[in-house]
Design a protein around this motif. Structure first.
Motif, mmCIF file in Angstrom:
data_model
loop_
_atom_site.group_PDB
_atom_site.id
_atom_site.type_symbol
_atom_site.label_atom_id
_atom_site.label_comp_id
_atom_site.label_asym_id
_atom_site.label_seq_id
_atom_site.Cartn_x
_atom_site.Cartn_y
_atom_site.Cartn_z
ATOM 1 N N GLU A 1 0.840 -1.209 0.000
ATOM 2 C CA GLU A 1 0.000 0.000 0.000
ATOM 3 C C GLU A 1 0.872 1.253 0.000
ATOM 4 O OE1 GLU A 1 -3.519 2.094 2.721
ATOM 5 O OE2 GLU A 1 -2.759 0.102 3.234
ATOM 6 N N ASN A 2 1.950 1.233 0.800
ATOM 7 C CA ASN A 2 2.892 2.367 0.805
ATOM 8 C C ASN A 2 3.469 2.603 -0.583
ATOM 9 O OD1 ASN A 2 4.331 1.402 4.004
ATOM 10 N ND2 ASN A 2 2.631 2.779 3.602
ATOM 11 N N ILE A 3 3.883 1.532 -1.214
ATOM 12 C CA ILE A 3 4.518 1.624 -2.536
ATOM 13 C C ILE A 3 3.537 2.180 -3.562
ATOM 14 C CG2 ILE A 3 5.497 0.276 -4.432
ATOM 15 C CD1 ILE A 3 6.607 -1.633 -2.196
ATOM 16 N N LEU A 4 2.310 1.660 -3.547
ATOM 17 C CA LEU A 4 1.321 2.104 -4.538
ATOM 18 C C LEU A 4 0.952 3.571 -4.364
ATOM 19 C CD1 LEU A 4 -1.280 -0.769 -5.065
ATOM 20 C CD2 LEU A 4 0.498 0.052 -6.627
ATOM 21 N N SER A 5 0.938 4.050 -3.118
ATOM 22 C CA SER A 5 0.579 5.456 -2.901
ATOM 23 C C SER A 5 1.598 6.374 -3.562
ATOM 24 C CB SER A 5 0.482 5.749 -1.404
ATOM 25 O OG SER A 5 1.750 5.667 -0.781
ATOM 26 N N ILE A 6 2.842 5.935 -3.618
ATOM 27 C CA ILE A 6 3.886 6.717 -4.280
ATOM 28 C C ILE A 6 3.858 6.466 -5.783
ATOM 29 C CG2 ILE A 6 6.397 7.019 -4.463
ATOM 30 C CD1 ILE A 6 6.465 6.124 -1.443
ATOM 31 N N TYR A 7 3.688 5.224 -6.156
ATOM 32 C CA TYR A 7 3.678 4.822 -7.577
ATOM 33 C C TYR A 7 2.552 5.510 -8.346
ATOM 34 C CZ TYR A 7 3.668 1.405 -11.484
ATOM 35 O OH TYR A 7 3.720 0.778 -12.704
ATOM 36 N N ASN A 8 1.402 5.648 -7.696
ATOM 37 C CA ASN A 8 0.219 6.209 -8.364
ATOM 38 C C ASN A 8 0.101 7.726 -8.231
ATOM 39 O OD1 ASN A 8 -0.684 3.678 -9.267
ATOM 40 N ND2 ASN A 8 -1.768 3.282 -7.341
ATOM 41 N N ASP A 9 1.038 8.338 -7.537
ATOM 42 C CA ASP A 9 1.003 9.792 -7.345
ATOM 43 C C ASP A 9 1.651 10.465 -8.560
ATOM 44 O OD1 ASP A 9 1.170 12.412 -6.617
ATOM 45 O OD2 ASP A 9 2.312 12.066 -4.781
#
Length: 271
Positions: free
Chosen positions: A18-26
């Motif tokens: 979830e941490n990774i996706l929040s950055i990836y999708n920003d």
């Protein structure tokens, strides 16, 4: 291994994803890319995932060996019979390329052998779990455990290997690390099999493809570290596969003095 620790590892992998996706999708994120000593990339997502996993596994009795953690002298590590081996973001190059082929890897290793592994593919929301003596499983469309027990999770999962039907010999190879030795292996396979199919993929997904039966073999004739393979190795073992040192019948070992892996081949266990 106690079920509560397996569930801790699953929770840690999902939370890191979830941490990774929040950055990836920003769309505003530049990933804050740095270069490590070996010139491999490091991003803000690597660091965030490491911090989350470290925090969630801190109340287990096992020490943590992580790619993004501090270097721990072998004089200390060699006393560890049990430990976590973690890659908070495996496939950083794929993350930067935004192709989705990156994973979170968490393994429990006992006396050099990976006994339990969790791999999460955040973009696909796919979770792989392999537990010695219990089996290997793939769960789809998962972002949170939501309090489910291990039995409840495995009940709605697909057990590995899956019934994969293909009339070709399927080789999975690295998308970002092709070598002349790998090309030679592929050419030799083409000479000995009626039809050969090649799949390219990033990160530990390659080991999972062999574990699930989508691919027959994964040859790796390029450098990897223990945290790149430990979780996938546990899943492969639980699915009836093995990760052999290339040219031998000897499986990879972990928590060595030198954390660099030798070349290896992932394939069904030999009789």
């Amino acid at each position: 291994m106690e079920q509560r620790y397996i569930l801790k590892a699953i929770d840690a992998a999902l939370a890191a994803g979830e941490n990774i996706l929040s950055i990836y999708n920003d769309p505003a994120s530049d990933f804050q890319i740095e270069r490590k000593a070996d010139n491999s990339p490091l991003t803000i997502a690597d660091r965030a995932a490491h911090e989350t996993i470290s925090r969630l596994l801190a109340d287990t009795p096992f020490p943590l060996l992580s790619e993004e953690g501090k270097a721990i002298p072998f004089a200390e590590r060699k006393t560890w019979n049990d430990l976590w081996i973690v890659d908070p973001l495996d496939g950083t190059k794929e993350f930067i390329k935004r192709n989705g082929e990156f994973t979170v890897n968490i393994a429990w290793v006992q006396k050099g052998v990976p006994r339990m592994g969790v791999i999460y593919v955040p973009v696909k929301r796919v979770l792989y779990v392999g537990i010695e003596g219990i089996g290997a499983y793939r769960l789809s469309d998962v972002t949170s455990r939501n309090g489910a027990s291990l039995e409840e999770l495995t009940a709605r999962a697909v057990r590995l290997p899956m019934e994969a039907e293909h009339d070709r010999f399927v080789i999975v190879a690295s998308r970002s690390h092709s070598t002349p030795e790998t090309e030679k292996y592929i050419e030799e396979a083409r000479a000995s099999h009626r039809a050969v199919e090649l799949i390219s993929s990033g990160s530990s997904i390659k080991i999972c493809l062999v574990a699930e039966g989508t691919a027959d073999v994964y040859p790796r004739f390029a450098p990897t570290m223990e945290w790149d393979t430990a979780a996938g190795h546990a899943i492969a073992r639980a699915a009836g596969r093995e990760v052999y040192r290339a040219g031998t019948d000897t499986p990879l070992e972990y928590n060595k003095e030198d954390l660099l892996n030798p070349w290896f081949i992932v394939e069904p266990k030999r009789l």
